[in-house]
Each structure stands twice: as C-alpha cells, then as structure tokens.
Design a protein around this motif. Structure first.
Motif, PDB file in Angstrom:
ATOM      1  N   LYS A 124      12.291-103.846  -8.968  1.00 55.41           N
ATOM      2  CA  LYS A 124      11.208-102.824  -9.169  1.00 55.41           C
ATOM      3  C   LYS A 124      11.072-101.724  -7.959  1.00 55.41           C
ATOM      4  N   THR A 125      11.645-102.251  -6.964  1.00 55.50           N
ATOM      5  CA  THR A 125      11.521-101.204  -5.715  1.00 55.50           C
ATOM      6  C   THR A 125      12.659-100.124  -5.706  1.00 55.50           C
ATOM      7  N   THR A 126      12.435 -98.762  -5.372  1.00 55.57           N
ATOM      8  CA  THR A 126      13.527 -97.820  -5.198  1.00 55.57           C
ATOM      9  C   THR A 126      13.189 -97.416  -3.747  1.00 55.57           C
ATOM     10  N   VAL A 127      14.477 -97.337  -2.896  1.00 56.68           N
ATOM     11  CA  VAL A 127      14.208 -96.661  -1.474  1.00 56.68           C
ATOM     12  C   VAL A 127      14.713 -95.232  -1.700  1.00 56.68           C
ATOM     13  N   VAL A 128      13.580 -94.327  -1.408  1.00 56.90           N
ATOM     14  CA  VAL A 128      14.001 -92.910  -1.483  1.00 56.90           C
ATOM     15  C   VAL A 128      14.103 -92.545  -0.071  1.00 56.90           C
ATOM     16  N   THR A 129      15.271 -91.677   0.298  1.00 58.42           N
ATOM     17  CA  THR A 129      15.761 -91.456   1.571  1.00 58.42           C
ATOM     18  C   THR A 129      15.785 -89.794   1.617  1.00 58.42           C
ATOM     19  N   GLU A 130      15.705 -89.192   0.575  1.00 61.84           N
ATOM     20  CA  GLU A 130      15.652 -87.630   0.424  1.00 61.84           C
ATOM     21  C   GLU A 130      14.250 -87.347   1.104  1.00 61.84           C
ATOM     22  N   ARG A 131      14.218 -86.267   1.777  1.00 61.31           N
ATOM     23  CA  ARG A 131      13.145 -85.681   2.334  1.00 61.31           C
ATOM     24  C   ARG A 131      11.976 -85.439   1.149  1.00 61.31           C
ATOM     25  N   ILE A 132      10.855 -85.656   1.601  1.00 63.60           N
ATOM     26  CA  ILE A 132       9.734 -85.022   0.498  1.00 63.60           C
ATOM     27  C   ILE A 132       9.577 -83.796   0.837  1.00 63.60           C
ATOM     28  N   GLU A 133       9.664 -82.896  -0.362  1.00 65.36           N
ATOM     29  CA  GLU A 133       9.505 -81.324  -0.257  1.00 65.36           C
ATOM     30  C   GLU A 133       8.219 -81.030  -0.291  1.00 65.36           C
ATOM     31  N   ARG A 134       7.494 -81.468  -1.561  1.00 67.10           N
ATOM     32  CA  ARG A 134       6.301 -81.115  -1.796  1.00 67.10           C
ATOM     33  C   ARG A 134       5.515 -82.182  -2.718  1.00 67.10           C
ATOM     34  N   MET A 135       4.361 -82.117  -3.209  1.00 66.02           N
ATOM     35  CA  MET A 135       3.671 -82.834  -3.773  1.00 66.02           C
ATOM     36  C   MET A 135       3.205 -82.033  -5.131  1.00 66.02           C
ATOM     37  N   THR A 136       3.252 -82.534  -6.272  1.00 64.90           N
ATOM     38  CA  THR A 136       2.604 -82.021  -7.534  1.00 64.90           C
ATOM     39  C   THR A 136       1.522 -82.761  -7.943  1.00 64.90           C
ATOM     40  N   PRO A 137       0.742 -82.328  -9.188  1.00 60.51           N
ATOM     41  CA  PRO A 137      -0.334 -83.239  -9.622  1.00 60.51           C
ATOM     42  C   PRO A 137       0.236 -84.487  -9.961  1.00 60.51           C
ATOM     43  N   GLY A 138       1.372 -84.675 -10.270  1.00 60.80           N
ATOM     44  CA  GLY A 138       1.948 -86.112 -10.844  1.00 60.80           C
ATOM     45  C   GLY A 138       2.661 -86.973  -9.900  1.00 60.80           C
ATOM     46  N   GLY A 139       3.139 -86.418  -8.686  1.00 57.42           N
ATOM     47  CA  GLY A 139       3.907 -87.108  -7.814  1.00 57.42           C
ATOM     48  C   GLY A 139       4.621 -86.489  -6.865  1.00 57.42           C
ATOM     49  N   PHE A 140       5.729 -86.734  -6.400  1.00 59.27           N
ATOM     50  CA  PHE A 140       6.522 -86.039  -5.367  1.00 59.27           C
ATOM     51  C   PHE A 140       7.839 -85.332  -5.952  1.00 59.27           C
TER      52      PHE A 140
END
Ligand code: N01
Length: 496
Positions: A305-321
């Motif tokens: 169930k786990t995903t490791v996200v290493t890409e930089r977070i650019e922005r947030m939206t009403p629904g997520g990243f």
C-alpha cells in the motif's frame, strides 16, 4: 507594573522536562517561582506529540530524570503515553501544579533596569514580574509546514505531526506523509495497515538503525525494581554506549561507517526491490542528520500500500499533489511530518534586555548564541534551558537539561551571595566560549557529513547542537564561574 500584575522571583516558561526540572530545583532552593504554560496541561513535547507510534528514540532508563528513576518502564524505548504519564507523576509528586499558570502563552518580555525586574506578558495581556526569567520552551515546538503553492486550495484534511487531529478517521483513506524524519518513521508503520494507500514523500532518506523494541518481560521489570543497582547499571550502560556514538560523531566521523553498514542491513532485510533500496539509502555520512532507529519503518515501506515519492512536490491542488515530473497524486489526508522551526524559534517571543536591546535583532544579525548555551550578554537574569548549541544528536537531552538546571540554580545563588540584583555574562566570556565551540563543531560529522540539516541556521552555522560528548558539557557547566559574569546592582548598566 499594572496593579493586577503577578509578582514572583523566578518565571519559568514551559512545563516540559526543562520547566518541571527547573521548578523542582528552585523549590529545593527556596526560590519562589511560577511556571507559565501555554497549554492546559504539563508535558511539553510529550503532551503535544500524540501521533500514532510516537515513542522516544533514546532508551527510557536514560531519557528520564536521574533523580526520578522509573524502574518499571514497559519498553526500552517507551511510547508517548507512558512518558507523558511519567511527567505528570513527577509534577504531582513534587507539588508543581500549584506553581503553574496554564493557558499563559508568553509572547513578550522586557528587562526594566530601574527595577531590575523582567516584565513578562502572555497573549491575553496578563503581566508577570520577576527577577529571573528562565525559558524552558526548547526548540522543537513550533510546527514548520512548507509553503507549497496551492496549499490553501487543498480540499482534504491536513495537519502537522505534532498537532495530530484525532477527529479524522484515516481508515480506508489515501494518506500522504510528507517528510522522512524521526516523526515520520514512527507514523508510517503505525498507520499503514489502516489506510487505503500511503504516499511517503521523501526529500532526503534517513539513516535508520535496527531497533528491537519488545516489551520488557515482567521478571526483568521486577529485577529493575527490586535488585539494588541493576537499574542504575542499565542506565550507565545506555549512557556510555550513546557516548560512544557521540565520540564518533564529534571526534572520529569515519567510525560512523560501521553504523552505515547496520543501516544498509536494516534496509536490505525488509526491502527487496533494488530501485527502492537505492532510493532509501542515504548518500551522506550517518550522524550528519539525526540517526533514527526502527525495526518497523522499512516493513511499513515494503507494504504494497506504500509508495515512496522522491520527485519534488511542485504544488497542491484541491485533490492532492502535483510533483515536478507532472504526475498527479490524489490524496484525502495530508500529514506534515516536516519538523519544526528550530534555528528561528527565538523569533516567536519578543525579548528586550538591557538598554532595550532586542534579542531577536541581535540573534538575527549575529546568529543565535549564548554563554555555555544558557545565558546571554546584555540580557540580565535571562536563562535558556536547551538553548543555543545544547541539543544532541546522540544521547538524552534530559542529561543536558539537568546540567543546565544545576547551573541556573548556582547562578541565582551567586546573585544572592553577591548581594546583587542581576548578572549577565561578559561579552568576552560569551564570545570566547562560542568561538571555541564553533572550532570544535567544524570537525564534527554535523559539519563534514555532506548533508543539509536543521542543525544549521540560514548561514550554514550550527546553532543547535553541542560540539562534544555530554560529560564534557557536564564539566563545562558543573560549577558556575562568577569571573565570567558582570554583577549588576539596581540602575547600573550591564554592558561590558
Ligand atoms: O522533523 P525533521 P521530525 N518537502 O525536521 C522533510 C525530535 N524527535 O518531526 O531531510 C518534502 O527531522 C525533511 O526533509 P529533509 C528529534 O530531535 C524526537 O521528524 O530536510 N519534505 C525531513 O525528512 C528530531 O530530529 C523523537 O530533506 C520536506 C522531514 O520533513 C526532531 O524532533 C521523535 C519538506 C522533517 O524531519 C524533528 O523530527 C520525534 C518539503 N518542503 C522527533 N520540508 C524522539 O524520539 C521538510 N521536509 C526523542
């Protein structure tokens, strides 16, 4: 002073380990005091951090007051409820509650030279007046949440790890944990079974050492309780093992390669995917950032169930990243395990010392620095517990706090013995102490390990950690040296 101002001899800010320990010492010394606590309960960090899995990463037999041992800790590394209960027990046993003003969030203080008194104000405007002001606020209590574009548009629920929202039911939800520090590595394994999906946003992997943390069997707790000396021996053993790590961190960083082998073994035994192993393996020397310990973190990551996200977070939206690669990551709940305002924590209280000098301005210009991590030139009768350069990367901060409490108690006694109103360290003593400290820090793994950490301020100077082993700090603070101080009688300037 307004007519309804509350007067006492010493004001202590905060009722965590520091504030409670200081209160106990002042009680013994017969110094009248009041503890100002922003919340409605004692406990500091161990009251605030209630996230699932919250536990101490230093063994409890060491992470407790030396004068209040607890023989029946349930685990080697205890969980938050037990540590919180321990602190409540200490406060009750020593009759501290009647000395505490709850809901008193200190936001400003100034030194009145004519009176030789601190005037302190809480957020409601209530005034307190005291000869001595002691901050036990520590540096890890103001949550830091990154300014990500679109954060305020997010339509789901979001909260910081230190402000866990227990009203939110995360079961069956898509949950994002941001950060992979000490808090995150405890949260991930504690929630992964409950959530539908766990996205772990990693900017920098941590070194995580194995940590078997089974409950102490009852017979062992009975031995600690009944057989004289065994508990003290365990505490001493824990202390010196951690000092060994401290030796490597501060004197011989190359030795930390041994720890890295253990860290890699910890990854390899749980993570089978080579690409994921690579992502999780740090590229800096162990100890440069806080070394973490867990037997369950990598298992939590290995959960499908786990995903490791290493890409930089650019922005947030009403629904997520949305990450830098353009990928969208829908989530229902965001947990900011993104740490605290540490090197700028002093900017949250407005303190003005002798001649109206602003401590925030001084530290903004010169960097956060204090004499022996406790007192500040030009700031009479002001004391910091866990102040600049007294946090640790390797052992129990309670040991540091106890050293500082002893020092502050001696300083107060020295003022009385000298028939003075106040004292402040000389600028020369403070500068020499800090020049020496920074010289030592230059050779430590915190400076040479090749990482970015919250130990450093905006100018890349380590303003948070002690430079050596804790017994060295004990030696440095064991006896208060009046020659390093200016003693002040009323109406005298403290500048030196
Ligand atoms: O906070 P941290 P913590 N995008 O600052 C990441 C003590 N503590 O709450 O490493 C993505 O360590 C950041 O990434 P990076 C202990 O002293 C003690 O976990 O900066 N990620 C990091 O991974 C500890 O050191 C216990 O690249 C972002 C994480 O967030 C201290 O508290 C238990 C980001 C923050 O980690 C703080 O620990 C728990 C962004 N924009 C905590 N911004 C004990 O057991 C930050 N990050 C005693």
């Amino acid at each position: 002073m307004s007519t309804d101002a509350v007067s006492t001899r010493a004001l202590i800010i905060g009722s965590g380990f520091s504030g409670l320990g200081m209160g106990i010492a002042l009680k013994k010394q017969g110094v009248d005091f009041l503890i100002l606590e922003k919340a409605d309960e004692i406990g500091g960090t161990w009251r605030d951090n209630t996230y699932p899995g919250c536990a101490c990463d230093i063994p409890s037999h060491m992470y407790s007051f030396s004068f209040e041992p607890k023989a029946d800790w349930t685990h080697m590394w205890s969980f938050q409820p037990e540590i919180f209960d321990y602190l409540k027990g200490v406060a009750d046993k020593h009759g501290l509650r009647r000395h505490i003003r709850f809901g008193a969030h200190v936001d400003r203080a100034h030194w009145d030279e004519a009176e030789s008194r601190w005037h302190v104000f809480d957020a409601t405007g209530q005034e307190y007046v005291a000869q001595f002001l002691i901050s036990g606020a520590g540096g890890l209590h103001i949550p830091s949440i990154p300014e990500i574009p679109g954060r305020d548009q997010f339509g789901g629920v979001a909260f910081h790890s230190a402000q866990w929202n227990h009203e939110v039911d995360i079961r069956g939800k898509r949950v994002a944990v941001i950060g992979t520090g000490a808090s995150a590595i405890q949260i991930v394994p504690a929630i992964v079974d409950d959530v539908a999906e766990l996205q772990l946003y990693q900017r920098t992997p941590a070194w995580v050492m194995p940590r078997p943390n089974n409950a102490f069997p009852q017979w062992m707790r009975t031995v600690f309780t009944r057989v004289p000396g065994v508990r003290a021996l365990l505490r001493a053993g824990i202390y010196w093992i951690h000092e060994g790590v401290g030796f490597a961190m501060t004197q011989q960083p190359r030795l930390l390669k041994i720890g890295e082998l253990m860290g890699k073994w910890n990854i390899n035994r749980s993570i089978k995917d080579p690409e994921l192993r690579r992502k999780l393996t740090p590229d800096y020397r162990a100890g440069c950032k806080r070394i973490l310990n867990s037997d369950t973190y990598y298992r939590g990551i290995a959960n499908p169930k786990t995903t490791v996200v290493t890409e930089r977070i650019e922005r947030m939206t009403p629904g997520g990243f949305v990450t830098a690669d353009g990928a969208e990551h829908p989530v229902d709940v965001v947990i900011w395990a993104t740490g605290f305002h540490v090197t700028d924590s002093y900017t949250y209280v407005d303190i003005k010392g002798a001649d109206g000098e602003d401590l925030v301005d001084r530290w903004n210009a010169e960097g956060m620095a204090a004499h022996r991590g406790i007192t500040v030139a030009g700031m009479p009768n002001l004391f910091f517990l866990l102040g600049p350069n007294t946090a640790l990367g390797h052992n129990s901060v309670v040991f540091m706090i106890e050293s500082q409490i002893r020092y502050v108690a001696q300083a107060i006694a020295a003022v009385d013995q000298a028939g003075a109103a106040a004292l402040a360290p000389t600028r020369r003593a403070q500068d020499e102490y800090n020049a020496d400290l920074q010289r030592h820090l230059a050779g430590t793994v915190f400076s040479t390990g090749g990482c970015h950490s919250w130990y450093m301020d905006a100018h890349g100077v380590n303003r948070t950690l002690w430079s050596g082993m804790t017994w060295q700090y004990w030696l440095a603070t064991r006896s208060f040296k009046p020659s390093e101080y200016s003693f002040i009688r009323q109406r005298e300037s403290v500048r030196s």
